[in-house]
Write an enzyme that holds these catalytic residues in place. Structure first.
Site, PDB file in Angstrom:
ATOM      1  CE  LYS A   9      64.715  64.273 112.900  1.00  0.00           C
ATOM      2  NZ  LYS A   9      65.395  63.570 114.005  1.00  0.00           N
TER       3      LYS A   9
ATOM      4  NE  ARG B 106      71.047  54.308 112.962  1.00  0.00           N
ATOM      5  CZ  ARG B 106      70.862  54.283 114.283  1.00  0.00           C
ATOM      6  NH1 ARG B 106      70.790  53.121 114.913  1.00  0.00           N
ATOM      7  NH2 ARG B 106      70.745  55.398 114.968  1.00  0.00           N
TER       8      ARG B 106
END
EC number: 3.4.11.1
Length: 510
Positions: free
Chosen positions: A285, A359
């Site tokens: 990130k 996920r």
């Protein structure tokens, strides 16, 4: 009885206010008392703000025109207004005039938070606001006072301020059950915030297990923890891949609640995403985006805090909490774009973005719930996608569901709790975007990202009625506003408890 809000390894934290119910006569209070009176906005009248119970008697005692005080401050009775009138030499220390707006339950909640912020470092306040509150409004008011008092600190000199010590509510003691229920729900939200706010140099999967063990013992919950060796033996490929670059290995935490010994009761599984820090992995990130990633385990915090409060709210069904916890770090052991992982149960995923890690761990936990627990309903909670923020902004969480009744129950509970949701579709027109040339699915199928992430997870729910709460849009609060305090929000605990305190929360869901 003091409410436990301390966390392992941190300095002693502040505690929420205590509450007492008794008949209040503002004209007969001890010297030095602080009195909080309600002010309604008077939107339906030409007179302007309307003073509530106790104002007339107190004004006569003090020879003070309280409406004139409001006029001097240009107060309207709007929610969040708190006017403090100091009373030197009058016996009472001060009168606080608290705006209630239209006196809806949400107004009581926000007014309670405003009162809490205005009375920090005070020992006691007496209020007649409770005298005009029905049961839902009373509960909302108590929740607001608790949540407006929240503070987290890791300072050598202690917290900057202390919450109000005690709030005396005007009312009969037979309203105590409503106060106790509100306190349990608000403390669950407080705890979820505190967990999400805890810095990641302390908070890792093992620490989360220790905190879960404390709350399990306190609340009478069953506890099972799977370490990295058990995860390896069980085939939890998503958890292991995401967590293997970290110095602190991943964990699966299971918490079990049952209101009795019968196993014939309906059974709900709550699944929480517990990424204790998310660097993004090799798909790293940007620095600014990483600064809030200690709260990427908000889903786990919500599930843990909810589980610990189920007995206090009288939940009538069996509930199991499953928390998939890992740190998404960077090292020579990091999983890579292009890797294929095998989840619990055998389904495979091609990794095309290591920052779509939530996920992957949720997939293992969901399939574990289906295969090992066989529940009637599954609900997962996760700060999952930035795409949900794009769709809904920063004030509303996304809900996806395979059952209309389940979606309606959760949305209604959120409305009652002051946590807002908007249902997004599990639109199968986007299913083909999950296609991978080498595996059963791609973990980063692209936009619309919130929907494709939900479709990815749906493959691990076994056809069981399921709802997915993507709380990424509300994972952080930018400033103190209403019951929200700047920082990680712990959004979702009040929704789940508002739902699970009902007599038959799973009835009609199929």
């Amino acid at each position: 009885m003091p409410i436990a809000t301390d966390l392992i390894g941190l300095p002693a934290q502040v505690r929420p206010p205590a509450f007492a119910l008794r008949d209040v006569d503002p004209a007969r209070l001890p010297a030095g008392s602080l009195v909080a009176l309600p002010v309604l906005s008077g939107e339906d009248t030409a007179e302007g703000p309307v003073l509530g119970p106790g104002a007339e008697a107190l004004a006569a005692l003090l020879d003070l025109d309280l409406l004139e005080v409001l006029e001097q401050h240009r107060a309207t009775g709007a929610v969040g207004e708190v006017i403090t009138q100091v009373l030197p030499g009058a016996g009472l220390a001060a009168v606080l005039l608290v705006g209630l707006g239209a006196a809806r339950p949400q107004d009581f909640r926000d007014a309670g938070a405003a009162l809490a912020r205005a009375t920090k470092d005070r020992a006691s306040v007496v209020t007649t606001i409770s005298a005009i509150a029905d049961d839902p409004a009373l509960r909302a008011f108590v929740e607001g006072v608790v949540l407006g008092s929240f503070e987290f600190h890791w300072r050598s000199a202690g917290a900057k301020s202390q919450p109000l010590g005690e709030l005396v509510l005007d009312g009969p003691v037979d309203r105590q059950p409503q106060v106790d229920r509100a306190l349990a729900i608000a403390v669950a939200s407080w705890r979820a915030r505190a967990l999400a706010t805890t810095p990641s140099n302390l908070k890792n999967p093992a620490w989360l297990c220790e905190q879960a063990a404390v709350w399990a013992a306190e609340s009478g919950l069953g506890l099972e923890i799977l370490d990295e060796e058990q995860l390896e033996a069980g085939g939890f490929g998503g958890l292991l891949a995401v967590g293997r670059a970290s110095a602190t290995p991943p964990r699966l935490i299971r918490l079990d609640y049952a209101p009795g010994k019968s196993r014939k009761l309906p059974h709900l599984v709550l699944v929480g995403k517990g990424i204790t820090f998310d660097s993004g992995g090799l798909s790293i990130k940007p620095g600014d985006a990483m600064s809030t990633m200690k709260r990427d385990m908000t889903g786990a915090a919500v599930v843990m805090s909810t589980m610990a409060a189920l007995a206090a709210v009288g939940c009538p069904i069996r509930v199991t909490g499953v928390i998939a916890s890992a740190e998404n770090a960077v090292s020579g052991a990091s999983y890579r774009p292009g890797d294929v992982i095998t989840h619990f149960g055998g389904r495979t995923t091609e990794v095309t973005n290591t920052d779509a890690e939530g996920r992957l761990v949720l997939a293992d936990a969901l399939q574990y719930a289906v295969d090992k627990l066989r529940p009637d309903v599954i609900v997962d909670v996760a700060t999952l996608t930035g795409a949900a923020k794009v769709a809904l902004g920063l004030g509303t969480a996304a809900i996806f569901a395979t059952d209309d009744v389940l979606a309606e129950r959760l949305s209604a509970a959120g409305d009652a709790a002051g946590e807002r949701y908007w249902r997004l579709p599990l639109a199968d027109v986007y299913e083909e975007m999950l296609t991978s040339k080498v595996a059963d699915a791609d973990n980063a199928a692209g936009g619309p990202g919130a929907i494709t992430a939900a479709l990815f997870l749906q493959h691990f729910t076994g056809g069981i009625p399921w709802a997915h709460l993507d709380v990424a849009p509300v994972g952080d609060t930018l400033a103190d506003r209403g019951v929200w305090t700047a920082g990680p929000s712990g959004f979702g605990a009040r929704t789940l408890l508002q739902w699970l305190e009902q007599d038959a929360p799973l009835e009609g869901i199929s």
